[in-house]
Design an enzyme around this catalytic site. Sequence first.
Site, short mmCIF file in Angstrom:
data_model
loop_
_atom_site.label_atom_id
_atom_site.label_comp_id
_atom_site.label_asym_id
_atom_site.label_seq_id
_atom_site.Cartn_x
_atom_site.Cartn_y
_atom_site.Cartn_z
N PRO A 164 2.69 72.96 38.27
CG PRO A 164 2.14 74.89 39.47
CD PRO A 164 2.49 74.39 38.10
CG ASP A 169 -1.44 74.49 36.12
OD1 ASP A 169 -0.99 74.94 37.19
OD2 ASP A 169 -0.95 74.78 35.01
CG HIS A 170 -2.61 74.14 43.32
ND1 HIS A 170 -3.50 75.09 43.74
CD2 HIS A 170 -2.64 73.16 44.27
CE1 HIS A 170 -4.03 74.73 44.91
NE2 HIS A 170 -3.54 73.55 45.24
NE ARG A 171 1.13 76.86 36.07
CZ ARG A 171 1.74 76.77 34.90
NH1 ARG A 171 2.78 77.56 34.62
NH2 ARG A 171 1.34 75.89 33.99
CB CYS A 215 -8.66 76.57 39.99
SG CYS A 215 -8.38 74.81 39.73
#
Length: 501
Positions: free
Chosen positions: A295, A471-473, A475
Amino acid sequence: MSETRVFLLPDLGEGLTEAELVSWHVAVGDEISVDQPIAEVETAKSTVEVPSPYAGIVAELHGQPGETLDVGKPLISVTPVGVAGVAADDAAPAEPAGPVVEPAETELGEPVAEPAKAHPEAEAYREEEKAGSGNVLIGYGTPGGHGVARRTRAPKSSVAVAEPADAKPAEDDLSLLRTRVPGRLGAVISPLVRRMAREHGVDLGELPGSGEGGLIMRRDVEKAIHAPVAEPAQTRPVETKPVETRPAATQPVETAGAPEGVDARTGLPIASRTPVKGVRKAVAANMARSRSEIPEATVWVDVDATGLLELREGLKAGGSQVPGLLAFIARFVTAGLKKYPELNTRIETASDGSQEIVSFDGVNLGIAAQTDRGLVVPSVRAAEKLTARELDAEIRRLTDVARQGKATPTELGSGTFTLNNYGVFGVDGSAAIINHPEVAILGVGRIIDKPWVVDGELAVRKVTELTLTFDHRVCDGGTAAGFLRFVADAIENPTTLLADI
Protein backbone atom coordinates in the site's frame (compact mmCIF):
# COMPACT_ATOMS: atom_id res chain seq x y z
CA MET A 1 31.64 -49.35 -21.60
CA SER A 2 32.50 -45.66 -21.17
CA GLU A 3 30.92 -43.78 -18.30
CA THR A 4 29.41 -40.41 -19.19
CA ARG A 5 28.99 -37.81 -16.47
CA VAL A 6 26.07 -35.42 -16.83
CA PHE A 7 26.46 -31.86 -15.57
CA LEU A 8 23.09 -30.30 -14.76
CA LEU A 9 22.49 -26.56 -15.02
CA PRO A 10 23.26 -25.32 -11.48
CA ASP A 11 21.25 -22.86 -9.46
CA LEU A 12 22.57 -19.44 -10.53
CA GLY A 13 21.42 -17.55 -7.46
CA GLU A 14 18.46 -16.41 -5.31
CA GLY A 15 15.57 -18.45 -6.62
CA LEU A 16 16.30 -18.25 -10.35
CA THR A 17 14.76 -21.31 -11.98
CA GLU A 18 15.83 -20.89 -15.60
CA ALA A 19 18.47 -19.36 -17.83
CA GLU A 20 18.80 -18.64 -21.55
CA LEU A 21 21.72 -20.32 -23.27
CA VAL A 22 23.63 -17.53 -25.04
CA SER A 23 26.54 -19.46 -26.54
CA TRP A 24 28.71 -22.54 -26.19
CA HIS A 25 32.45 -22.20 -25.58
CA VAL A 26 33.09 -25.89 -26.40
CA ALA A 27 31.95 -28.42 -29.01
CA VAL A 28 31.32 -32.17 -29.07
CA GLY A 29 34.67 -33.92 -29.12
CA ASP A 30 36.61 -31.18 -27.32
CA GLU A 31 38.73 -32.10 -24.34
CA ILE A 32 37.95 -29.88 -21.34
CA SER A 33 39.42 -29.41 -17.88
CA VAL A 34 37.86 -28.76 -14.47
CA ASP A 35 36.59 -25.17 -14.13
CA GLN A 36 36.98 -24.44 -17.84
CA PRO A 37 34.15 -22.15 -19.03
CA ILE A 38 31.86 -24.23 -21.21
CA ALA A 39 28.90 -21.94 -21.88
CA GLU A 40 27.56 -18.43 -21.39
CA VAL A 41 24.03 -18.16 -20.02
CA GLU A 42 21.79 -15.19 -19.34
CA THR A 43 19.54 -15.18 -16.29
CA ALA A 44 16.97 -12.65 -15.21
CA LYS A 45 19.78 -10.87 -13.35
CA SER A 46 23.04 -11.14 -15.28
CA THR A 47 25.07 -12.90 -17.95
CA VAL A 48 27.55 -15.43 -16.56
CA GLU A 49 29.99 -18.06 -17.77
CA VAL A 50 29.37 -21.59 -16.48
CA PRO A 51 32.49 -23.62 -15.60
CA SER A 52 32.60 -27.40 -15.86
CA PRO A 53 33.08 -29.43 -12.67
CA TYR A 54 34.36 -32.36 -14.78
CA ALA A 55 37.36 -33.00 -17.01
CA GLY A 56 37.19 -35.17 -20.11
CA ILE A 57 35.77 -35.32 -23.62
CA VAL A 58 32.54 -33.47 -24.45
CA ALA A 59 30.05 -36.18 -25.38
CA GLU A 60 26.87 -34.11 -25.81
CA LEU A 61 25.62 -30.52 -25.57
CA HIS A 62 22.08 -30.37 -24.19
CA GLY A 63 20.67 -27.24 -25.77
CA GLN A 64 21.01 -24.71 -28.58
CA PRO A 65 21.90 -20.99 -28.27
CA GLY A 66 18.71 -19.02 -27.63
CA GLU A 67 17.04 -21.92 -25.85
CA THR A 68 15.77 -21.47 -22.27
CA LEU A 69 16.98 -24.21 -19.91
CA ASP A 70 15.56 -25.10 -16.49
CA VAL A 71 17.79 -25.34 -13.45
CA GLY A 72 18.48 -29.01 -12.70
CA LYS A 73 18.19 -30.11 -16.33
CA PRO A 74 21.18 -31.54 -18.29
CA LEU A 75 23.59 -28.94 -19.67
CA ILE A 76 26.54 -31.02 -20.91
CA SER A 77 27.70 -34.64 -20.87
CA VAL A 78 31.39 -35.40 -20.36
CA THR A 79 33.25 -38.69 -20.80
CA PRO A 80 36.36 -38.87 -18.59
CA VAL A 81 39.63 -39.40 -20.47
CA GLY A 82 41.02 -42.88 -19.97
CA VAL A 83 37.70 -44.43 -18.92
CA ALA A 84 36.89 -47.59 -20.85
CA GLY A 85 39.59 -46.90 -23.43
CA VAL A 86 38.71 -43.29 -24.19
CA ALA A 87 41.87 -41.36 -25.07
CA ALA A 88 42.46 -37.63 -25.29
CA ASP A 89 42.80 -37.71 -29.09
CA ASP A 90 39.81 -40.01 -29.45
CA ALA A 91 37.48 -37.08 -29.81
CA ALA A 92 33.77 -37.72 -30.17
CA PRO A 93 32.55 -41.09 -28.88
CA ALA A 94 30.21 -42.82 -31.24
CA GLU A 95 26.66 -42.90 -29.90
CA PRO A 96 27.46 -43.07 -26.17
CA ALA A 97 25.42 -45.31 -23.99
CA GLY A 98 22.86 -43.81 -21.64
CA PRO A 99 24.50 -41.48 -19.12
CA VAL A 100 25.44 -43.12 -15.85
CA VAL A 101 24.78 -40.95 -12.81
CA GLU A 102 26.68 -42.17 -9.77
CA PRO A 103 25.25 -42.32 -6.25
CA ALA A 104 26.09 -39.46 -3.92
CA GLU A 105 28.98 -39.88 -1.50
CA THR A 106 30.06 -38.29 1.74
CA GLU A 107 33.56 -36.97 2.38
CA LEU A 108 34.29 -40.11 4.43
CA GLY A 109 32.94 -42.52 1.87
CA GLU A 110 29.70 -43.38 3.66
CA PRO A 111 26.75 -43.63 1.28
CA VAL A 112 24.19 -40.86 1.61
CA ALA A 113 20.56 -41.92 1.78
CA GLU A 114 19.08 -41.52 -1.70
CA PRO A 115 15.52 -40.22 -1.44
CA ALA A 116 14.95 -39.95 -5.18
CA LYS A 117 15.93 -43.23 -6.83
CA ALA A 118 12.84 -42.84 -8.97
CA HIS A 119 14.01 -39.36 -9.98
CA PRO A 120 17.47 -39.53 -11.64
CA GLU A 121 17.58 -35.76 -12.18
CA ALA A 122 17.65 -35.04 -8.45
CA GLU A 123 20.22 -37.81 -7.93
CA ALA A 124 22.48 -36.37 -10.60
CA TYR A 125 22.05 -32.88 -9.18
CA ARG A 126 23.38 -33.96 -5.80
CA GLU A 127 26.29 -35.80 -7.44
CA GLU A 128 27.40 -32.93 -9.66
CA GLU A 129 27.18 -30.45 -6.79
CA LYS A 130 29.78 -32.56 -4.95
CA ALA A 131 32.25 -32.71 -7.84
CA GLY A 132 34.71 -30.06 -8.91
CA SER A 133 37.44 -27.81 -7.64
CA GLY A 134 35.91 -25.62 -4.98
CA ASN A 135 35.29 -22.60 -7.20
CA VAL A 136 31.98 -20.79 -6.82
CA LEU A 137 29.61 -19.71 -9.58
CA ILE A 138 27.18 -17.28 -7.96
CA GLY A 139 24.83 -19.56 -6.02
CA TYR A 140 26.64 -22.73 -7.09
CA GLY A 141 29.78 -24.02 -5.41
CA THR A 142 31.98 -27.07 -5.98
CA PRO A 143 33.39 -28.08 -2.61
CA GLY A 144 36.34 -30.22 -3.66
CA GLY A 145 39.06 -27.62 -3.98
CA HIS A 146 39.90 -26.54 -0.43
CA GLY A 147 41.57 -29.58 1.07
CA VAL A 148 42.54 -33.14 0.43
CA ALA A 149 39.60 -34.93 1.99
CA ARG A 150 39.61 -38.43 0.63
CA ARG A 151 36.59 -39.61 -1.34
CA THR A 152 35.71 -43.28 -1.49
CA ARG A 153 33.00 -44.18 -3.93
CA ALA A 154 30.07 -45.93 -2.34
CA PRO A 155 29.59 -49.49 -3.67
CA LYS A 156 26.88 -49.76 -6.30
CA SER A 157 23.94 -51.95 -5.51
CA SER A 158 21.19 -53.31 -7.66
CA VAL A 159 18.71 -52.94 -4.80
CA ALA A 160 17.24 -49.46 -4.51
CA VAL A 161 16.45 -48.38 -0.95
CA ALA A 162 13.44 -46.07 -1.01
CA GLU A 163 13.19 -43.32 1.56
CA PRO A 164 9.93 -43.18 3.52
CA ALA A 165 7.67 -40.36 2.39
CA ASP A 166 7.95 -38.52 5.72
CA ALA A 167 11.66 -39.08 6.33
CA LYS A 168 13.79 -35.93 6.66
CA PRO A 169 16.58 -35.53 4.07
CA ALA A 170 20.12 -35.66 5.30
CA GLU A 171 21.70 -32.33 6.24
CA ASP A 172 24.15 -32.79 3.36
CA ASP A 173 21.24 -33.08 0.93
CA LEU A 174 19.70 -29.88 2.29
CA SER A 175 22.91 -27.91 1.91
CA LEU A 176 23.24 -29.09 -1.70
CA LEU A 177 19.67 -28.66 -2.89
CA ARG A 178 18.27 -25.71 -0.98
CA THR A 179 17.33 -22.66 -3.01
CA ARG A 180 15.43 -19.69 -1.67
CA VAL A 181 12.00 -19.00 -3.07
CA PRO A 182 11.62 -15.28 -3.93
CA GLY A 183 9.59 -13.42 -1.32
CA ARG A 184 9.55 -16.20 1.29
CA LEU A 185 12.00 -16.34 4.17
CA GLY A 186 11.91 -19.97 5.24
CA ALA A 187 10.67 -21.82 2.14
CA VAL A 188 13.54 -23.49 0.31
CA ILE A 189 13.14 -26.29 -2.20
CA SER A 190 15.09 -28.51 -4.55
CA PRO A 191 14.99 -28.14 -8.35
CA LEU A 192 13.08 -31.43 -8.49
CA VAL A 193 10.36 -30.13 -6.20
CA ARG A 194 10.22 -26.84 -8.15
CA ARG A 195 9.74 -28.77 -11.39
CA MET A 196 7.02 -30.98 -9.86
CA ALA A 197 5.18 -27.90 -8.59
CA ARG A 198 5.49 -26.12 -11.94
CA GLU A 199 4.20 -29.11 -13.92
CA HIS A 200 1.13 -29.50 -11.67
CA GLY A 201 0.36 -25.80 -11.27
CA VAL A 202 1.13 -25.64 -7.55
CA ASP A 203 1.78 -22.10 -6.25
CA LEU A 204 4.83 -22.43 -3.99
CA GLY A 205 4.31 -18.92 -2.65
CA GLU A 206 1.14 -20.08 -0.90
CA LEU A 207 2.41 -23.51 0.17
CA PRO A 208 3.57 -23.98 3.79
CA GLY A 209 6.58 -26.26 4.18
CA SER A 210 6.59 -29.16 6.62
CA GLY A 211 10.36 -29.56 6.70
CA GLU A 212 12.89 -28.02 9.03
CA GLY A 213 12.78 -24.22 8.98
CA GLY A 214 9.74 -24.19 6.67
CA LEU A 215 11.46 -26.27 3.98
CA ILE A 216 9.03 -27.28 1.23
CA MET A 217 9.31 -31.03 0.76
CA ARG A 218 8.19 -33.33 -2.04
CA ARG A 219 5.40 -34.60 0.18
CA ASP A 220 4.07 -31.04 0.57
CA VAL A 221 3.74 -30.62 -3.19
CA GLU A 222 2.21 -34.09 -3.58
CA LYS A 223 -0.35 -33.24 -0.89
CA ALA A 224 -1.25 -30.03 -2.70
CA ILE A 225 -1.55 -31.89 -6.01
CA HIS A 226 -4.00 -34.44 -4.63
CA ALA A 227 -5.92 -32.14 -2.29
CA PRO A 228 -8.31 -30.23 -4.61
CA VAL A 229 -10.04 -33.30 -6.02
CA ALA A 230 -13.59 -31.95 -5.70
CA GLU A 231 -12.89 -28.50 -7.15
CA PRO A 232 -13.24 -29.33 -10.88
CA ALA A 233 -16.78 -30.57 -10.31
CA GLN A 234 -17.82 -27.09 -9.16
CA THR A 235 -15.93 -25.05 -11.69
CA ARG A 236 -16.42 -27.15 -14.83
CA PRO A 237 -20.04 -26.08 -15.52
CA VAL A 238 -19.02 -22.44 -15.12
CA GLU A 239 -16.25 -22.84 -17.70
CA THR A 240 -18.30 -24.72 -20.27
CA LYS A 241 -21.56 -22.80 -19.95
CA PRO A 242 -20.49 -19.74 -21.97
CA VAL A 243 -19.34 -22.02 -24.80
CA GLU A 244 -22.72 -23.78 -24.90
CA THR A 245 -24.80 -20.59 -24.78
CA ARG A 246 -22.75 -18.53 -27.29
CA PRO A 247 -24.55 -18.16 -30.65
CA ALA A 248 -22.95 -20.47 -33.16
CA ALA A 249 -23.01 -17.78 -35.84
CA THR A 250 -20.50 -15.59 -33.98
CA GLN A 251 -17.81 -18.21 -33.50
CA PRO A 252 -16.45 -18.43 -37.08
CA VAL A 253 -16.18 -14.63 -37.25
CA GLU A 254 -13.68 -14.52 -34.35
CA THR A 255 -11.60 -17.57 -35.21
CA ALA A 256 -11.62 -19.12 -38.64
CA GLY A 257 -12.71 -15.89 -40.37
CA ALA A 258 -9.65 -13.90 -39.22
CA PRO A 259 -6.74 -13.88 -41.70
CA GLU A 260 -3.38 -15.18 -40.45
CA GLY A 261 -1.25 -12.42 -38.88
CA VAL A 262 -4.27 -10.25 -38.06
CA ASP A 263 -5.36 -9.60 -34.46
CA ALA A 264 -8.90 -10.94 -34.02
CA ARG A 265 -9.92 -8.29 -31.47
CA THR A 266 -8.66 -5.13 -33.20
CA GLY A 267 -8.53 -6.25 -36.82
CA LEU A 268 -5.02 -4.80 -37.14
CA PRO A 269 -2.04 -6.67 -38.62
CA ILE A 270 0.27 -8.11 -35.96
CA ALA A 271 3.69 -6.49 -36.41
CA SER A 272 5.66 -8.72 -34.04
CA ARG A 273 5.55 -10.97 -30.97
CA THR A 274 8.28 -10.57 -28.35
CA PRO A 275 8.62 -13.18 -25.59
CA VAL A 276 8.75 -11.70 -22.09
CA LYS A 277 11.91 -13.21 -20.65
CA GLY A 278 15.21 -12.44 -18.97
CA VAL A 279 15.46 -9.08 -17.22
CA ARG A 280 12.15 -7.87 -18.65
CA LYS A 281 10.37 -10.90 -17.20
CA ALA A 282 11.98 -10.38 -13.78
CA VAL A 283 11.17 -6.66 -13.75
CA ALA A 284 7.56 -7.32 -14.76
CA ALA A 285 7.08 -9.91 -12.01
CA ASN A 286 8.71 -7.71 -9.37
CA MET A 287 6.74 -4.60 -10.30
CA ALA A 288 3.44 -6.51 -10.40
CA ARG A 289 4.16 -7.98 -6.98
CA SER A 290 5.06 -4.57 -5.60
CA ARG A 291 1.82 -3.04 -6.83
CA SER A 292 -0.32 -5.91 -5.53
CA GLU A 293 1.29 -6.23 -2.07
CA ILE A 294 2.45 -2.76 -1.03
CA PRO A 295 0.00 0.00 0.00
CA GLU A 296 2.18 2.80 -1.29
CA ALA A 297 1.93 6.57 -0.92
CA THR A 298 3.91 9.35 -2.59
CA VAL A 299 5.22 12.71 -1.35
CA TRP A 300 7.30 15.21 -3.31
CA VAL A 301 9.00 18.59 -2.97
CA ASP A 302 10.74 21.12 -5.23
CA VAL A 303 14.32 21.80 -4.17
CA ASP A 304 16.70 24.67 -4.90
CA ALA A 305 19.90 22.87 -5.93
CA THR A 306 21.83 26.04 -6.77
CA GLY A 307 24.03 25.72 -3.68
CA LEU A 308 25.02 22.15 -4.55
CA LEU A 309 25.92 23.09 -8.13
CA GLU A 310 27.97 26.04 -6.91
CA LEU A 311 29.81 23.77 -4.47
CA ARG A 312 30.77 21.38 -7.29
CA GLU A 313 31.97 24.26 -9.46
CA GLY A 314 34.12 25.49 -6.60
CA LEU A 315 35.66 22.06 -6.13
CA LYS A 316 36.38 21.81 -9.85
CA ALA A 317 38.14 25.17 -9.75
CA GLY A 318 40.40 23.78 -7.03
CA GLY A 319 41.60 21.08 -9.39
CA SER A 320 40.36 18.13 -7.33
CA GLN A 321 38.38 15.20 -8.65
CA VAL A 322 34.73 16.05 -8.07
CA PRO A 323 31.99 13.45 -7.46
CA GLY A 324 28.88 13.49 -9.61
CA LEU A 325 25.64 15.06 -8.37
CA LEU A 326 24.11 11.62 -7.79
CA ALA A 327 26.95 10.72 -5.41
CA PHE A 328 26.28 13.84 -3.34
CA ILE A 329 22.57 13.04 -3.18
CA ALA A 330 23.40 9.43 -2.26
CA ARG A 331 25.46 10.79 0.64
CA PHE A 332 22.47 12.84 1.82
CA VAL A 333 20.17 9.81 1.47
CA THR A 334 22.32 7.56 3.66
CA ALA A 335 22.48 10.28 6.31
CA GLY A 336 18.69 10.66 6.12
CA LEU A 337 18.15 6.93 6.52
CA LYS A 338 20.19 6.98 9.74
CA LYS A 339 17.74 9.57 11.10
CA TYR A 340 14.65 7.85 9.66
CA PRO A 341 15.52 4.11 9.75
CA GLU A 342 11.90 3.07 9.18
CA LEU A 343 12.46 3.62 5.47
CA ASN A 344 15.43 1.23 5.47
CA THR A 345 13.47 -1.88 6.42
CA ARG A 346 11.61 -4.84 4.95
CA ILE A 347 8.30 -6.53 5.78
CA GLU A 348 8.30 -10.31 6.11
CA THR A 349 5.11 -12.38 6.12
CA ALA A 350 5.12 -15.75 7.87
CA SER A 351 3.18 -18.79 6.68
CA ASP A 352 0.47 -18.09 9.30
CA GLY A 353 -0.06 -14.59 7.90
CA SER A 354 1.70 -12.71 10.70
CA GLN A 355 4.06 -9.92 9.67
CA GLU A 356 7.29 -8.45 11.00
CA ILE A 357 9.21 -5.30 10.13
CA VAL A 358 12.89 -6.19 9.72
CA SER A 359 15.38 -3.38 10.22
CA PHE A 360 19.05 -3.39 9.20
CA ASP A 361 22.30 -2.24 10.74
CA GLY A 362 23.55 -0.53 7.60
CA VAL A 363 22.37 0.70 4.19
CA ASN A 364 22.74 -1.10 0.88
CA LEU A 365 21.83 1.72 -1.48
CA GLY A 366 20.32 0.57 -4.78
CA ILE A 367 20.98 2.71 -7.85
CA ALA A 368 18.42 2.25 -10.64
CA ALA A 369 20.24 1.82 -13.96
CA GLN A 370 18.74 1.59 -17.43
CA THR A 371 20.51 -0.97 -19.63
CA ASP A 372 19.97 -2.53 -23.04
CA ARG A 373 18.57 -5.58 -21.21
CA GLY A 374 16.13 -3.55 -19.12
CA LEU A 375 16.02 -1.77 -15.78
CA VAL A 376 18.29 -3.22 -13.09
CA VAL A 377 19.15 -2.00 -9.58
CA PRO A 378 22.71 -2.79 -8.43
CA SER A 379 23.36 -1.77 -4.83
CA VAL A 380 26.25 -0.06 -3.06
CA ARG A 381 26.87 -2.22 0.01
CA ALA A 382 27.42 -0.47 3.36
CA ALA A 383 26.87 2.86 1.61
CA GLU A 384 26.53 4.73 4.90
CA LYS A 385 30.27 4.17 5.54
CA LEU A 386 31.41 5.77 2.26
CA THR A 387 32.30 9.36 1.48
CA ALA A 388 30.85 11.17 -1.52
CA ARG A 389 33.98 10.38 -3.56
CA GLU A 390 33.85 6.69 -2.61
CA LEU A 391 30.14 6.56 -3.43
CA ASP A 392 30.83 8.15 -6.81
CA ALA A 393 33.45 5.53 -7.68
CA GLU A 394 31.23 2.63 -6.63
CA ILE A 395 28.15 3.98 -8.42
CA ARG A 396 30.14 4.31 -11.64
CA ARG A 397 31.56 0.79 -11.28
CA LEU A 398 28.18 -0.81 -10.59
CA THR A 399 26.48 1.06 -13.43
CA ASP A 400 29.21 -0.09 -15.82
CA VAL A 401 29.01 -3.80 -14.88
CA ALA A 402 25.21 -3.67 -14.92
CA ARG A 403 25.17 -2.30 -18.47
CA GLN A 404 27.59 -5.02 -19.53
CA GLY A 405 25.28 -7.62 -17.98
CA LYS A 406 28.05 -8.74 -15.62
CA ALA A 407 26.59 -7.69 -12.27
CA THR A 408 26.25 -10.58 -9.83
CA PRO A 409 22.94 -11.57 -8.16
CA THR A 410 24.41 -10.33 -4.87
CA GLU A 411 25.02 -6.89 -6.37
CA LEU A 412 21.55 -6.85 -7.93
CA GLY A 413 19.50 -8.34 -5.11
CA SER A 414 20.84 -7.01 -1.81
CA GLY A 415 19.49 -3.44 -1.72
CA THR A 416 17.60 -1.96 1.23
CA PHE A 417 16.62 1.41 -0.35
CA THR A 418 16.64 2.61 -3.97
CA LEU A 419 17.71 5.94 -5.47
CA ASN A 420 16.37 6.57 -8.97
CA ASN A 421 17.76 9.40 -11.11
CA TYR A 422 15.15 9.67 -13.84
CA GLY A 423 16.16 13.27 -14.50
CA VAL A 424 18.65 11.93 -17.05
CA PHE A 425 15.63 11.17 -19.24
CA GLY A 426 14.53 14.81 -19.19
CA VAL A 427 11.53 14.44 -16.88
CA ASP A 428 10.70 16.37 -13.74
CA GLY A 429 8.97 13.76 -11.60
CA SER A 430 7.60 10.23 -11.39
CA ALA A 431 5.58 8.21 -8.88
CA ALA A 432 8.01 5.30 -9.00
CA ILE A 433 7.13 1.72 -8.11
CA ILE A 434 8.91 0.44 -4.99
CA ASN A 435 11.59 -2.15 -5.67
CA HIS A 436 10.07 -5.10 -3.75
CA PRO A 437 10.87 -6.19 -1.02
CA GLU A 438 12.18 -2.74 -0.09
CA VAL A 439 9.77 -0.20 1.41
CA ALA A 440 10.77 3.08 -0.25
CA ILE A 441 12.31 4.63 -3.36
CA LEU A 442 13.51 8.20 -3.88
CA GLY A 443 13.35 9.72 -7.36
CA VAL A 444 15.33 12.74 -8.58
CA GLY A 445 14.10 14.81 -11.53
CA ARG A 446 16.03 17.00 -13.94
CA ILE A 447 17.64 20.24 -12.70
CA ILE A 448 16.33 23.24 -14.62
CA ASP A 449 16.17 27.02 -14.30
CA LYS A 450 13.03 28.19 -12.50
CA PRO A 451 11.84 31.41 -10.89
CA TRP A 452 12.42 31.16 -7.12
CA VAL A 453 11.98 33.56 -4.23
CA VAL A 454 15.24 34.15 -2.32
CA ASP A 455 15.23 36.52 0.67
CA GLY A 456 12.00 38.07 -0.56
CA GLU A 457 13.36 38.68 -4.05
CA LEU A 458 12.50 36.80 -7.24
CA ALA A 459 15.52 35.05 -8.76
CA VAL A 460 16.37 32.36 -11.29
CA ARG A 461 17.57 29.23 -9.48
CA LYS A 462 18.53 25.64 -10.35
CA VAL A 463 15.53 23.61 -9.21
CA THR A 464 14.87 19.88 -9.08
CA GLU A 465 12.00 17.76 -7.79
CA LEU A 466 12.41 14.94 -5.25
CA THR A 467 9.72 12.25 -5.12
CA LEU A 468 9.50 9.67 -2.34
CA THR A 469 7.25 6.63 -2.71
CA PHE A 470 6.95 4.63 0.52
CA ASP A 471 5.19 1.62 2.03
CA HIS A 472 2.47 2.98 4.33
CA ARG A 473 2.67 -0.18 6.45
CA VAL A 474 6.08 0.70 7.88
CA CYS A 475 5.54 4.40 8.59
CA ASP A 476 3.11 7.28 8.28
CA GLY A 477 3.33 10.47 6.25
CA GLY A 478 5.16 12.37 8.98
CA THR A 479 8.18 10.06 8.80
CA ALA A 480 8.23 10.10 4.99
CA ALA A 481 7.92 13.88 4.88
CA GLY A 482 10.63 14.28 7.53
CA PHE A 483 13.08 12.16 5.50
CA LEU A 484 12.26 13.98 2.27
CA ARG A 485 12.69 17.37 3.92
CA PHE A 486 16.02 16.26 5.41
CA VAL A 487 17.41 15.34 1.97
CA ALA A 488 16.00 18.54 0.43
CA ASP A 489 17.61 20.71 3.12
CA ALA A 490 20.94 18.96 2.59
CA ILE A 491 20.81 19.68 -1.15
CA GLU A 492 20.00 23.35 -0.47
CA ASN A 493 22.75 23.62 2.21
CA PRO A 494 25.26 20.94 1.17
CA THR A 495 28.27 22.05 3.23
CA THR A 496 26.57 20.97 6.45
CA LEU A 497 26.92 17.26 5.54
CA LEU A 498 29.92 17.14 3.25
CA ALA A 499 32.87 17.73 5.54
CA ASP A 500 34.19 14.25 4.67
CA ILE A 501 34.30 14.51 0.86
